[in-house]
Write a protein that holds these residues in place. Structure first.
Motif, PDB file in Angstrom:
ATOM      1  N   GLN A 116       0.859  -1.178   0.000  1.00 47.55           N
ATOM      2  CA  GLN A 116       0.000   0.000   0.000  1.00 47.55           C
ATOM      3  C   GLN A 116       0.894   1.225   0.000  1.00 47.55           C
ATOM      4  O   GLN A 116       1.800   1.338   0.829  1.00 47.55           O
ATOM      5  N   SER A 134      -3.323   7.773  -2.543  1.00 49.23           N
ATOM      6  CA  SER A 134      -2.896   6.418  -2.215  1.00 49.23           C
ATOM      7  C   SER A 134      -3.062   5.540  -3.445  1.00 49.23           C
ATOM      8  O   SER A 134      -3.807   5.874  -4.369  1.00 49.23           O
ATOM      9  N   LYS A 153      -2.736   1.037  -4.256  1.00 49.15           N
ATOM     10  CA  LYS A 153      -2.288  -0.306  -3.902  1.00 49.15           C
ATOM     11  C   LYS A 153      -1.587  -0.878  -5.124  1.00 49.15           C
ATOM     12  O   LYS A 153      -2.158  -0.936  -6.215  1.00 49.15           O
TER      13      LYS A 153
END
Length: 134
Positions: free
Chosen positions: A91, A107, A109
């Protein structure tokens, strides 16, 4: 900063005139391009070769919270952090700053995948070592 995050990479890039939209600020889609470019620079720093037919990183989700509008001219500083590291994924978190002020938080992943099969594979040893290094 969240104590579970570790700084991986810092990139600086110019805010271009063409990054702005009709409202006179950087278009929201461009923030994702800034994050992408910083991620690519980090991967290149780790000698990761992205190529069809091999193993490599793919993004399975991404997000951005827009805190303040960026405008031309300027320089955006993109700080990329890693959080949780799994068998085949990590992550990442991103801070986008202008003149030391936080303008957005993002963000993504990242999952390592065999591009021939579309299945996840373990993170390469050298990438895992960089992610987990103190």
């Amino acid at each position: 900063m969240d104590h579970r995050k570790k700084l991986l990479h810092t990139a600086r890039m110019p805010i271009r005139w063409g990054d702005m939209d009709a409202y006179g600020h950087v278009n929201n889609t461009v923030y994702f391009r800034y994050m992408e470019q910083a991620r690519v620079e980090w991967l290149e720093q780790e000698q990761v070769v992205v190529r069809p037919g091999g193993d490599g990183p793919v993004i399975i989700n991404t997000a951005c919270t827009f805190l303040r509008p960026m405008t031309y001219p300027g320089t955006v500083e993109v700080r990329t952090y890693v959080g949780a590291v799994g068998r085949s994924s990590c992550q990442t978190y991103v801070d986008l700053l202008v003149d030391g002020e936080l303008y957005a938080e993002g963000s993504a992943k990242v999952v390592w995948m065999d591009t021939r099969t579309g299945k996840s594979v373990p993170l390469p040893d050298h990438v895992r070592a960089a992610l987990e290094a103190e």
